[in-house]
Design an enzyme around this catalytic site. Structure first.
Site, PDB file in Angstrom:
ATOM      1  N   GLU A 115     -21.829  52.084  59.336  1.00  0.00           N
ATOM      2  CA  GLU A 115     -22.227  50.674  58.864  1.00  0.00           C
ATOM      3  C   GLU A 115     -21.767  50.640  57.419  1.00  0.00           C
ATOM      4  O   GLU A 115     -21.872  51.731  56.642  1.00  0.00           O
ATOM      5  CB  GLU A 115     -23.517  50.468  58.741  1.00  0.00           C
ATOM      6  CG  GLU A 115     -24.242  50.456  60.141  1.00  0.00           C
ATOM      7  CD  GLU A 115     -25.893  50.351  60.062  1.00  0.00           C
ATOM      8  OE1 GLU A 115     -26.368  50.201  59.125  1.00  0.00           O
ATOM      9  OE2 GLU A 115     -26.355  50.675  61.171  1.00  0.00           O
ATOM     10  N   LYS A 117     -21.951  49.777  53.350  1.00  0.00           N
ATOM     11  CA  LYS A 117     -22.999  49.927  52.809  1.00  0.00           C
ATOM     12  C   LYS A 117     -22.819  48.687  51.786  1.00  0.00           C
ATOM     13  O   LYS A 117     -22.202  48.656  51.001  1.00  0.00           O
ATOM     14  CB  LYS A 117     -23.053  51.238  51.906  1.00  0.00           C
ATOM     15  CG  LYS A 117     -24.448  51.078  50.946  1.00  0.00           C
ATOM     16  CD  LYS A 117     -24.779  52.663  50.529  1.00  0.00           C
ATOM     17  CE  LYS A 117     -25.934  52.612  49.818  1.00  0.00           C
ATOM     18  NZ  LYS A 117     -26.099  51.863  48.800  1.00  0.00           N
ATOM     19  N   ASP A 119     -23.822  46.122  49.024  1.00  0.00           N
ATOM     20  CA  ASP A 119     -24.418  46.075  47.783  1.00  0.00           C
ATOM     21  C   ASP A 119     -25.214  45.068  47.279  1.00  0.00           C
ATOM     22  O   ASP A 119     -24.795  44.145  46.674  1.00  0.00           O
ATOM     23  CB  ASP A 119     -23.177  46.403  46.696  1.00  0.00           C
ATOM     24  CG  ASP A 119     -23.624  47.012  45.456  1.00  0.00           C
ATOM     25  OD1 ASP A 119     -24.835  47.691  45.582  1.00  0.00           O
ATOM     26  OD2 ASP A 119     -22.652  47.097  44.447  1.00  0.00           O
ATOM     27  N   TYR A 226     -30.258  45.784  59.161  1.00  0.00           N
ATOM     28  CA  TYR A 226     -29.745  47.173  59.478  1.00  0.00           C
ATOM     29  C   TYR A 226     -30.781  48.104  60.002  1.00  0.00           C
ATOM     30  O   TYR A 226     -30.573  49.291  60.287  1.00  0.00           O
ATOM     31  CB  TYR A 226     -28.925  47.872  58.444  1.00  0.00           C
ATOM     32  CG  TYR A 226     -29.590  47.797  56.983  1.00  0.00           C
ATOM     33  CD1 TYR A 226     -30.658  48.514  56.792  1.00  0.00           C
ATOM     34  CD2 TYR A 226     -28.884  47.112  55.976  1.00  0.00           C
ATOM     35  CE1 TYR A 226     -31.182  48.378  55.561  1.00  0.00           C
ATOM     36  CE2 TYR A 226     -29.131  47.306  54.642  1.00  0.00           C
ATOM     37  CZ  TYR A 226     -30.603  47.851  54.628  1.00  0.00           C
ATOM     38  OH  TYR A 226     -31.009  48.042  53.225  1.00  0.00           O
ATOM     39  N   LYS A 313     -20.567  57.334  49.256  1.00  0.00           N
ATOM     40  CA  LYS A 313     -20.008  56.311  48.536  1.00  0.00           C
ATOM     41  C   LYS A 313     -18.612  56.204  48.118  1.00  0.00           C
ATOM     42  O   LYS A 313     -17.901  57.448  47.942  1.00  0.00           O
ATOM     43  CB  LYS A 313     -20.947  56.490  46.968  1.00  0.00           C
ATOM     44  CG  LYS A 313     -22.273  56.583  47.108  1.00  0.00           C
ATOM     45  CD  LYS A 313     -22.969  55.098  47.357  1.00  0.00           C
ATOM     46  CE  LYS A 313     -23.177  54.414  46.137  1.00  0.00           C
ATOM     47  NZ  LYS A 313     -24.390  54.774  45.276  1.00  0.00           N
ATOM     48  N   CYS A 407       2.139  31.586  18.850  1.00  0.00           N
ATOM     49  CA  CYS A 407       2.022  32.296  20.284  1.00  0.00           C
ATOM     50  C   CYS A 407       3.091  33.784  20.061  1.00  0.00           C
ATOM     51  O   CYS A 407       4.139  33.727  19.381  1.00  0.00           O
ATOM     52  CB  CYS A 407       3.388  31.658  21.064  1.00  0.00           C
ATOM     53  SG  CYS A 407       4.077  32.350  22.613  1.00  0.00           S
ATOM     54  N   CYS A 410       6.669  33.565  22.035  1.00  0.00           N
ATOM     55  CA  CYS A 410       7.828  32.592  21.308  1.00  0.00           C
ATOM     56  C   CYS A 410       7.570  32.093  19.941  1.00  0.00           C
ATOM     57  O   CYS A 410       8.583  31.640  19.391  1.00  0.00           O
ATOM     58  CB  CYS A 410       8.197  31.386  22.377  1.00  0.00           C
ATOM     59  SG  CYS A 410       6.692  30.309  22.170  1.00  0.00           S
ATOM     60  N   CYS A 425      -0.308  28.049  23.918  1.00  0.00           N
ATOM     61  CA  CYS A 425       1.224  27.965  22.988  1.00  0.00           C
ATOM     62  C   CYS A 425       1.776  26.420  23.344  1.00  0.00           C
ATOM     63  O   CYS A 425       1.849  26.042  24.526  1.00  0.00           O
ATOM     64  CB  CYS A 425       1.935  29.119  23.816  1.00  0.00           C
ATOM     65  SG  CYS A 425       3.813  28.764  23.382  1.00  0.00           S
ATOM     66  N   CYS A 431       9.274  28.383  25.852  1.00  0.00           N
ATOM     67  CA  CYS A 431       8.568  29.812  25.821  1.00  0.00           C
ATOM     68  C   CYS A 431       8.632  30.652  27.036  1.00  0.00           C
ATOM     69  O   CYS A 431       8.384  30.456  28.135  1.00  0.00           O
ATOM     70  CB  CYS A 431       7.136  29.712  25.604  1.00  0.00           C
ATOM     71  SG  CYS A 431       6.234  31.045  25.573  1.00  0.00           S
TER      72      CYS A 431
HETATM   73  S1  IVH Z   1     -30.418  51.909  55.680  1.00  0.00           S
HETATM   74  C1  IVH Z   1     -33.663  54.700  56.347  1.00  0.00           C
HETATM   75  N1  IVH Z   1     -28.267  50.873  56.052  1.00  0.00           N
HETATM   76  O1  IVH Z   1     -28.651  51.070  50.558  1.00  0.00           O
HETATM   77  C2  IVH Z   1     -32.556  54.076  55.458  1.00  0.00           C
HETATM   78  N2  IVH Z   1     -29.471  50.918  54.124  1.00  0.00           N
HETATM   79  O2  IVH Z   1     -29.074  53.530  49.024  1.00  0.00           O
HETATM   80  C3  IVH Z   1     -32.913  52.900  55.146  1.00  0.00           C
HETATM   81  N3  IVH Z   1     -28.308  49.708  52.284  1.00  0.00           N
HETATM   82  O3  IVH Z   1     -32.213  50.920  50.563  1.00  0.00           O
HETATM   83  C4  IVH Z   1     -31.610  52.132  54.545  1.00  0.00           C
HETATM   84  N4  IVH Z   1     -26.372  48.992  53.393  1.00  0.00           N
HETATM   85  O4  IVH Z   1     -30.851  48.940  50.037  1.00  0.00           O
HETATM   86  C5  IVH Z   1     -29.256  51.399  55.199  1.00  0.00           C
HETATM   87  N5  IVH Z   1     -26.285  49.666  56.717  1.00  0.00           N
HETATM   88  C6  IVH Z   1     -27.149  50.135  55.609  1.00  0.00           C
HETATM   89  C7  IVH Z   1     -27.307  49.803  54.365  1.00  0.00           C
HETATM   90  C8  IVH Z   1     -28.259  50.096  53.464  1.00  0.00           C
HETATM   91  C9  IVH Z   1     -27.047  48.939  52.173  1.00  0.00           C
HETATM   92  C10 IVH Z   1     -29.062  49.951  50.995  1.00  0.00           C
HETATM   93  C11 IVH Z   1     -30.361  49.513  51.074  1.00  0.00           C
HETATM   94  C12 IVH Z   1     -31.068  51.048  50.944  1.00  0.00           C
HETATM   95  C13 IVH Z   1     -29.791  51.708  49.975  1.00  0.00           C
HETATM   96  C14 IVH Z   1     -29.885  53.000  50.167  1.00  0.00           C
END
Ligand code: IVH
Length: 670
Positions: A115, A117, A119, A226, A313, A407, A410, A425, A431
């Site tokens: 999945e 991740k 942010d 998730y 990461k 500028c 020119c 400018c 220019c």
């Molecule tokens: S699972 C038991 N799945 O990343 C694990 N977390 O650094 C529970 N996050 O606390 C989290 N995408 O805020 C999970 N596909 C994903 C995620 C995800 C982002 C975040 C979440 C978590 C943090 C951990």
């Protein structure tokens, strides 16, 4: 290190990390990058291990996040919310897989689910008998802040569940802000002279933790589910199934993949790293989870994270470097932008040495100076940006860079219009910098869309004097170009063909390609639809122009100025003569049927619909000839409101505007 110094360093690191946690989680204003933070955390974990003494509960290696803000009520999660261990290399993923084999047995088949991740920030939503009762932030993993009212305006979270769901049910996922909402929010914040957020994650956190839920609603947050907490047992037998069930309940979920081994994980990780910039939200890595819940149970958890999941990461998008020089760049309309020239650094896989500082106000606000240590980031879009200077409170800095009076390309005088942040400018097309940018825009994808005509070519043509106006694009001296290095016969033939193919162009594209100040794609489209022909646009008076929905005084003035200027008149005439042969097609959007219930009306669309995307509805309505506005005002005739219509619905009701639902919308579109 002696045991004493280890003890001391541990003590120090705990204090430093707690401070960072506070700035990150409570103030939404971190002062170090994730990489720096992760490094410190690792150092602490290693030292604690080395010391071999019991680690207190309050150590940053044991707790996640920060204690809840007292202004919100605290909510204890029915089941604790764990975090994920991080990996930064393929080797660490191999270790992860190996641990599973050791525990579950070498011959056991283990499937992994991948999945992205996201942010953002983790949220726990508690449902009782299918109804949302409360939602809370992760907090320290045991208890978080109650943000129920705020969560209700987040896209991708159903307020109620149906069918076979546990009576007591916790659903977990990430609240995030899309790149587009983030950019819009920061623009607004900047215009209002308020705090600009460093990244979408901080913006999401700051927006969710608002005591006034109506502010949150305006910030346009989204959600991906998730995981589950309480009630998750028995609801599904593996992660893949869980996600599809949650999706069936109306939760937004992400694209996932089932992977058989570590090789597949490496490849998947690489593929998503490439895909990452094109997503409309930020991801900072891939999460790999053991798919099967029984296997997950057997693997269990250590300290703050489960053994069955890991976050691989991506390389950091924010890094620190040093500013070596501040220079000035001249754009298409003459706007002069300060640019930080920095010691080259690798930001998310790309070497970066230049980053925009936007305008002189931003430069002053961020107070970036030569010699400063700065944080650089590459947001989803590829343009690198200086987030902030880390040297503000350091003594002995260089003086601020002076604003140029001429500028830099020119030498023409520089002006600043009242109420504008930009300096410009005044050299116009004499220019070279402005001409280059104008040509690039003219041939770009949303303009003439000429294949084989890139930025480099545009610059070379201007530098060598082969292109002096945009009309020259259609009368290139191919013989001379053939003598250039790297300009083979084939390249020239392709370019010729690319140009020939595009000589006939739609009116909206043509207007946009001209690069008139304040006239973007949307305005160009409205102008084309309204006036139908280029002649009519050219001859339109201010009054005529102001009849169009998204044309205000500033845009009208800019259009009139453009078509009035002798040089521009000449260039346009040239383009249509027998040597250049450009042909602009008249706009063919049909006149609106006067019998249509929406004829002559202005509508606003809000909320989400089950059978059509909001943006799609907007386009279809526009194609019918309906005026679609973005905000509800006394000029609005109809509000089309879907699910979770928030403040716009309220405003429409206050103003007595007619409100209709999705069924009506679909009927109108049919
Ligand atoms: S699972 C038991 N799945 O990343 C694990 N977390 O650094 C529970 N996050 O606390 C989290 N995408 O805020 C999970 N596909 C994903 C995620 C995800 C982002 C975040 C979440 C978590 C943090 C951990």
């Amino acid at each position: 290190m002696s045991a004493d110094t280890v003890q001391q360093r541990i003590h120090e690191l705990r204090g430093v990390l707690k401070g960072h946690n506070y700035r990150y989680y409570v103030l939404d204003d971190p002062t170090v990058t994730d990489v720096v933070y992760d490094k410190l955390l690792r150092e602490l974990a290693d030292l604690e291990h080395q010391l071999g003494q019991p680690v207190p509960e309050g150590s940053p290696t044991q707790t996640v996040g920060y204690k809840p803000d007292t202004a919100f009520t605290s909510r204890k999660h029915a089941m604790p919310m764990l975090s994920l261990a991080n990996a930064f290399s393929d080797e660490e993923i191999s270790d992860f897989v190996r641990r599973h084999k050791t525990i579950l047995g070498d011959d056991v088949n283990i499937a992994y689910i991948a999945e992205p991740k996201v942010d953002g920030l983790a949220i726990n939503i508690y449902y009782e008998f299918g109804q949302m009762v409360y939602a809370a932030t992760r907090g320290d993993g045991v208890a978080g802040e109650d943000v129920t009212d705020n969560i209700r305006s987040v896209a991708g979270i159903p307020w109620s569940l149906t069918g076979n769901v546990p009576d007591q049910f916790e659903v977990r996922g990430e609240v995030y802000m899309s790149k587009a909402s983030f950019a819009a929010l920061n623009q607004k914040q900047q215009d209002a002279g308020e705090k600009v957020f460093a990244n979408p994650r901080n913006a999401a956190a700051g927006s969710l933790r608002q005591l006034d839920a109506s502010i949150t609603a305006k910030r346009k947050l989204s959600f991906f589910a998730y995981a589950t907490g309480l009630g998750g047992d028995g609801f599904a037998s593996n992660q893949n199934e869980l996600l599809s069930q949650l999706s069936g309940q109306g939760f937004a979920t992400q694209e996932t993949a089932l992977l058989a081994d570590e090789q597949a994980m490496f490849a998947h990780y690489q593929a998503w790293m490439t895909k990452r910039p094109s997503l409309d939200y930020e991801i900072d890595g891939m999460v790999f989870k053991v798919n099967d819940f029984k296997q997950q149970k057997l693997l269990g958890a250590v300290a703050r994270s489960p053994r069955w999941a890991i976050a691989y990461k991506f390389p950091a998008e924010e890094v620190e470097t040093i500013v070596e020089k501040i220079t000035w760049q001249v754009g298409r309309t003459g706007v002069i932008t300060p640019v930080a020239n920095m010691k080259p650094v690798n930001v998310a896989g790309v070497m970066v040495s230049r980053a925009t500082l936007h305008n002189i106000q931003e430069l002053a606000r961020k107070d970036v100076r030569v010699g400063d240590k700065v944080v650089v980031r590459r947001a989803g879009d590829v343009i690198p940006e200086v987030v902030k200077s880390l040297s503000i409170n350091v003594g002995n800095r260089a003086e601020p860079t002076p604003v140029p009076k001429q500028c830099p390309v020119c030498g023409a005088a520089v002006e600043q219009e009242e109420g504008e942040a930009a300096i410009r400018c005044t050299g116009g097309l004499s220019c070279p910098a402005q001409l280059k940018e104008r040509v690039k825009h003219f041939v770009s994808r949303d303009g003439f869309d000429i294949e084989g005509f890139g930025s480099k070519l545009a610059e070379a043509l201007v530098d060598k004097g082969l292109v002096k106006t945009i009309a020259d694009v259609f009368k290139l001296d191919y013989e001379r170009m053939a003598t250039w290095e790297g300009m083979g016969e084939k390249k020239i033939a392709n370019l010729k063909k690319g140009i020939e193919n595009r000589k006939t162009i739609a009116l909206a594209r043509f207007i946009y390609a001209l690069g008139i100040r304040h006239v973007g794609q949307a305005t160009a489209t409205s102008l084309a639809q309204h006036f139908k022909s280029l002649d009519a646009v050219q001859q339109a008076s201010e009054e005529d122009l102001l009849e169009i929905n998204d044309v205000g005084k500033e845009v009208a003035a800019s259009l009139i100025h453009f078509f009035d200027e002798d040089h521009n008149k000449q260039v346009l005439e040239q383009m249509f003569d027998h040597q250049h042969q450009v042909q602009v097609l008249e706009d063919e959007t049909p006149e609106m049927d006067s019998q249509h219930p929406l004829a002559g009306k202005t509508v606003v669309i809000t909320g989400s619909f089950s059978n059509i995307k909001r943006n799609q509805a907007k386009i279809l309505l526009q194609q019918l000839g309906v005026k679609v506005a973005s905000a509800v005002s006394k000029n609005t005739d109809v509000l089309i409101a879907g699910e979770k219509a928030g403040s716009k619905l309220k405003k429409a009701e206050e103003l007595g505007v007619e409100v209709v639902d999705e069924a009506k919308l679909l009927a109108w579109l049919a």
